[in-house]
Design an enzyme around this catalytic site. Structure first.
Site, mmCIF file in Angstrom:
data_model
loop_
_atom_site.group_PDB
_atom_site.id
_atom_site.type_symbol
_atom_site.label_atom_id
_atom_site.label_comp_id
_atom_site.label_asym_id
_atom_site.label_seq_id
_atom_site.Cartn_x
_atom_site.Cartn_y
_atom_site.Cartn_z
ATOM 1 N N HIS A 194 -66.594 63.168 -20.750
ATOM 2 C CA HIS A 194 -67.445 64.014 -19.907
ATOM 3 C C HIS A 194 -68.921 63.717 -20.146
ATOM 4 O O HIS A 194 -69.353 63.663 -21.302
ATOM 5 C CB HIS A 194 -67.160 65.490 -20.204
ATOM 6 C CG HIS A 194 -65.875 65.973 -19.611
ATOM 7 N ND1 HIS A 194 -64.638 65.550 -20.091
ATOM 8 C CD2 HIS A 194 -65.610 66.773 -18.563
ATOM 9 C CE1 HIS A 194 -63.686 66.098 -19.371
ATOM 10 N NE2 HIS A 194 -64.237 66.836 -18.434
ATOM 11 N N ALA A 207 -67.311 74.446 -17.399
ATOM 12 C CA ALA A 207 -67.123 74.329 -15.948
ATOM 13 C C ALA A 207 -68.419 74.781 -15.276
ATOM 14 O O ALA A 207 -68.659 75.982 -15.108
ATOM 15 C CB ALA A 207 -65.949 75.186 -15.490
HETATM 16 N N1 LIG Z 1 -70.230 68.268 -20.180
HETATM 17 C C1 LIG Z 1 -69.805 68.931 -19.084
HETATM 18 O O1 LIG Z 1 -69.486 70.111 -19.123
HETATM 19 N N2 LIG Z 1 -69.734 68.200 -17.926
HETATM 20 C C2 LIG Z 1 -69.335 68.771 -16.746
HETATM 21 N N3 LIG Z 1 -69.041 70.041 -16.464
HETATM 22 C C3 LIG Z 1 -68.707 70.127 -15.126
HETATM 23 O O2 LIG Z 1 -68.411 71.135 -14.512
HETATM 24 N N4 LIG Z 1 -68.792 68.894 -14.561
HETATM 25 C C4 LIG Z 1 -69.177 68.008 -15.535
HETATM 26 O O3 LIG Z 1 -69.366 66.787 -15.442
#
Ligand SMILES: NC(=O)NC1=NC(=O)NC1=O
Length: 174
Positions: free
Chosen positions: A67, A122
């Site tokens: 991520h 999220a």
């Molecule tokens: N490190 C993150 O929490 N990344 C993210 N959260 C999301 O909702 N989309 C992402 O790419």
């Protein structure tokens, strides 16, 4: 829900459509394809989550490491996936001022140093005002608990992305 279309997808189509339900982890869609036919969207989602839950801790941490940081380098460089960009923009993370961005970068670095994986949340269920506080709060959690919390966020992101895909791709039915 027109799962007939989903169940008729060959491997390539299925991974094209569902490969980024879990950020940069097309392996999961590649594995879940074998479980077809799916009785409904909940069944499909259940198989994505079961794959995550069955992984050893190293694999679960690996999913988190795929991520991009919230408001991090990839956002600055414009290398986010389309889904991540939409999610981060929706949470207002594209319009942080320098001080907010620095604060988040510092917290993200502390978090990653402590847990060995990035802070995942999220973004669509949060916003720019809440993220630093949530990050600071979770920074204090015991590692085993925080791994579970972070995976819970991966599932929330996956659920929302699946809903987009099944709703948008004309797969939504009565
Ligand atoms: N490190 C993150 O929490 N990344 C993210 N959260 C999301 O909702 N989309 C992402 O790419």
């Amino acid at each position: 829900m027109d799962m007939e279309k989903v169940n008729s997808m060959d491997f390539g189509e299925f991974v094209d459509v569902f490969g980024n339900v879990v950020e940069r982890c097309p392996l999961i869609a590649a594995a879940v394809w074998s479980q077809r036919p799916f009785s409904n969207s909940e069944d499909l989602e259940k198989h994505f989550f079961a794959f995550i839950d069955a992984l050893p801790q190293s694999g679960q941490e690996g999913i988190l490491r795929c991520h991009p940081d919230l408001a991090g380098r990839e956002l600055q460089q414009g290398t986010l996936t389309a889904e991540s960009r939409r999610e981060q923009r929706g949470a207002g993370l594209m319009s942080l001022d320098a001080a907010e961005r620095l604060r988040l970068a510092e917290l993200n670095a502390q978090y990653r140093a402590r847990f060995g994986f990035p802070f995942v949340l999220a973004a669509r269920l949060s916003d720019r005002a809440a993220v630093p506080g949530e990050l600071a709060r979770r920074l204090q959690r015991p590692p085993a608990e925080e791994l579970r919390t972070a995976l819970g966020e991966v599932k929330k992101i996956g659920r929302l992305r699946l809903a987009d895909l099944l709703g948008a791709a004309g797969l939504a039915g009565p």
